[in-house]
Structure formats: C-alpha cells, structure tokens
Design an enzyme around this catalytic site. Structure first.
Site, PDB file in Angstrom:
ATOM      1  N   THR A   1      -9.123   2.715 -18.950  1.00  0.00           N
ATOM      2  CA  THR A   1      -8.536   1.391 -17.835  1.00  0.00           C
ATOM      3  C   THR A   1      -9.641   1.458 -16.805  1.00  0.00           C
ATOM      4  OG1 THR A   1      -7.753   3.312 -16.086  1.00  0.00           O
ATOM      5  CG2 THR A   1      -6.063   2.605 -17.720  1.00  0.00           C
ATOM      6  N   PRO A   2      -9.497   0.355 -16.045  1.00  0.00           N
ATOM      7  CA  PRO A   2     -10.740   0.390 -15.150  1.00  0.00           C
ATOM      8  C   PRO A   2     -10.778   1.555 -14.218  1.00  0.00           C
ATOM      9  CG  PRO A   2      -9.229  -1.497 -14.787  1.00  0.00           C
ATOM     10  CD  PRO A   2      -8.426  -0.483 -15.938  1.00  0.00           C
TER      11      PRO A   2
ATOM     12  N   ASP B   1       0.853  -1.039   0.066  1.00  0.00           N
ATOM     13  CA  ASP B   1       0.093  -0.005   0.021  1.00  0.00           C
ATOM     14  C   ASP B   1       1.063   1.317   0.101  1.00  0.00           C
ATOM     15  OD1 ASP B   1      -1.675   2.132   0.744  1.00  0.00           O
ATOM     16  OD2 ASP B   1      -3.233   0.834   1.790  1.00  0.00           O
TER      17      ASP B   1
ATOM     18  N   TYR C   1      -9.121  15.129  -6.448  1.00  0.00           N
ATOM     19  CA  TYR C   1      -8.467  14.411  -7.479  1.00  0.00           C
ATOM     20  C   TYR C   1      -7.488  15.488  -7.891  1.00  0.00           C
ATOM     21  CZ  TYR C   1      -7.003  11.602 -11.070  1.00  0.00           C
ATOM     22  OH  TYR C   1      -6.205  10.550 -12.215  1.00  0.00           O
TER      23      TYR C   1
ATOM     24  N   LYS D   1      -3.363  15.885  -7.969  1.00  0.00           N
ATOM     25  CA  LYS D   1      -2.502  15.574  -9.241  1.00  0.00           C
ATOM     26  C   LYS D   1      -1.779  16.953  -9.450  1.00  0.00           C
ATOM     27  CE  LYS D   1      -3.442  11.542 -10.098  1.00  0.00           C
ATOM     28  NZ  LYS D   1      -2.490  10.561 -10.072  1.00  0.00           N
TER      29      LYS D   1
ATOM     30  N   ASN E   1       2.708   5.108  -9.754  1.00  0.00           N
ATOM     31  CA  ASN E   1       1.614   5.129 -10.629  1.00  0.00           C
ATOM     32  C   ASN E   1       0.280   4.895  -9.884  1.00  0.00           C
ATOM     33  OD1 ASN E   1       0.035   4.311 -13.240  1.00  0.00           O
ATOM     34  ND2 ASN E   1      -0.183   2.701 -12.006  1.00  0.00           N
TER      35      ASN E   1
END
Ligand code: NAD
Length: 254
Positions: A187-188, A60, A152, A156, A87
């Site tokens: 992507t997921p 983690d 978010y 970032k 990542n």
C-alpha cells in the site's frame, strides 16, 4: 434472503481513501455493505466512495467532536452502525534516540488515540442496538518490536490490548472487538521505504523472499477477507482475538 455476507450492514471504515482501508471497502462492497468511508484525504476519499457507491466524510480520527458528529449522522441516515473498521494509521521510521517527541506524539495520536476514540463512540452507538463489530488495525509490530519503529510499535501494541479491554467490557452487550495484525501489504504506506531504495524492485523481491509464504499481501484479498469475516455474523463467537494475517512472518525461526 440475500446470500451476500454483509447484506445491508452499515459499515464505517476510517482511512479509506487508499491502501488497506480502500481494499477493505472494495471487498465489503462486493458483499452488500452500506459503506461510510472517511479520511483526511478528501480527493481520493471522495473518488473511492463514488466508485463503491458509498458515503464519504472528511474526518480526522484524532478529533473527538467529529467522531460525535459522524456517529450522529450515520444513525440519522442509516438508522444504526453494524461495524466500524478503525483502519487509519501512519508509519514513521526513526531510531529511538532520534525520535522527536512531536513525532512520537503524532504517531500515538493517530494510531492509538484515534482508535480509542473510534471504539468509544462506536460502543456508545452500538450499545442501544445490542450488537456491533469493531475491527482495529494493529500490525505484526503490535506483537513484535521493530528496529526504527519505537513509536509505531508502541502504538500498535497499544491497539492490541485496547481491543481486548473493549472486548471484555462489551461482550455481554452483543458488541465484539477484534484486532487484525497485517504483515507486509503493498500500500502507499510503504512508498517512503521504496523511494529510499536504490532498486525498489529488488527490495520488493527481497521482502517477498523473506516471508515464509513468498509474496507480499494484497489489501482487498488478504486483509479485506480477514475484516469481512470479523464484520460478518460468521464470527459471532469471536471477540478479543488477534487475527494475524502475515504470510507466516511471525510464525517462528526460519
Ligand atoms: P496508507 O498510508 O496506504 O493509508 C492510510 C490512510 O489513512 C490514508 O488514506 C491516510 O490519508 C489516512 N489517514 C492518515 N492519518 C489520518 C487521520 N489522522 N485521520 C484519518 N485518516 C488518516 O496505509 P495502509 O497501509 O493502508 O495502512 C492502513 C492501516 O493498516 C494502518 O493502521 C497501518 O498501520 C496498518 N498496517 C499496514 C500494513 C501494511 O503493510 N500496509 C501492515 C500492518 C499494519
């Protein structure tokens, strides 16, 4: 001498069980990298590592003790760490006034503190080697705001300037640190957005049509190649840069 672009390079990729981390690992494997892959998802992580002939460790990115253990293990087994790809990340979409503090904190913990811890321990490992490349996954939302993306975008944007600070502190030690800013890559992480849509195929088409380039990015080809350049010695003079890989999304007005 091998013509592979990452021949024998020891590379650690976090969040590599799926999505961009897996795509980057696939691309790096083709160029001869010795892969160390980590994720909180051990099932998919083990499977990815097995397919790509790499090592997997459950990890983690928020946990400093496990970073220390991981770095010690890599140095013991592989002798060094040539590149780290920070990542692992999560995306949560909420209007700012409906964002619980716990959610804000979780996004910052994974996306920003996780990257900070990776930089901190990679720099400690790479300093005695006098070489190394750190690659941090930011986003186009680290360059622009996003409706529903307060936490978010903040995380970032933080990654963007953390990267430049690390680059400044470590350039004279032979360490480079750069950020990648992907646009929309399939992507997921996008699953919740598609699951909420009445017509996911129509949504995908609309997203693609909104991009100057006209299609969504591919993890291994588009982000994998960008990360490959930054991990390889081809980018030896590149540090503190923000590599935008977004099909023209942030280029300007339509
Ligand atoms: P994803 O959800 O498909 O995969 C993320 C991986 O990170 C998963 O395997 C997950 O298990 C792992 N992870 C989550 N929390 C973790 C933790 N605390 N410790 C370790 N691993 C953890 O996401 P993705 O699209 O592959 O995104 C990868 C990175 O790229 C993220 O940082 C994301 O913010 C960034 N990014 C993605 C896009 C995109 O369009 N896909 C765009 C811009 C930036």
């Amino acid at each position: 001498m091998s013509s592979l672009r990452l021949a024998d390079k020891v590379v650690l990729i976090t969040g590599a069980a799926k999505g961009l981390g897996r795509g980057i690992a696939e691309r790096f494997a083709k160029e001869g990298a010795r892969l160390w892959l980590t994720d909180v998802d051990s099932t998919d992580g083990e499977a990815t590592a097995h397919e790509l002939d790499g090592e997997f460790r459950s990890h983690d990115v928020r946990d400093e003790a496990s970073w220390e253990q991981l770095m010690a293990e890599i140095v013991e087994h592989a002798g060094r760490l040539d590149a780290l790809v920070n990542n692992a990340g999560i995306f949560i979409n909420h209007p700012v006034e409906e964002t619980p503090v716990a959610e804000w904190q979780r996004v910052l913990d994974v996306n920003l503190t996780g990257v900070f811890l990776g930089c901190k321990h990679a720099v400690r490992t790479m300093t005695p080697q006098s070489r190394g490349s750190i690659i941090n996954l930011s986003s186009v939302t680290g360059l622009r705001g996003q409706r529903g993306g307060a936490a978010y975008s903040a995380s970032k944007g933080g990654v963007r300037l953390l990267t430049k600070s690390v680059a400044l502190e470590t350039a004279h030690r032979g360490i480079r640190c750069n950020s990648i800013h992907p646009g929309i890559i399939k992507t997921p992480i996008l699953d919740p957005i598609f699951e909420r849509a009445d017509d996911p195929a129509a949504l995908e088409q609309a997203l693609a049509a909104s991009l100057p380039i006209g299609y969504l990015g591919d993890p291994a080809t588009d982000i994998g190649n960008a990360a490959l350049y930054l991990a390889s010695d081809e980018s030896r003079y590149v540090t503190g840069t923000e590599l935008v890989v977004d099909g023209g999304m942030t280029t300007g007005l339509p």
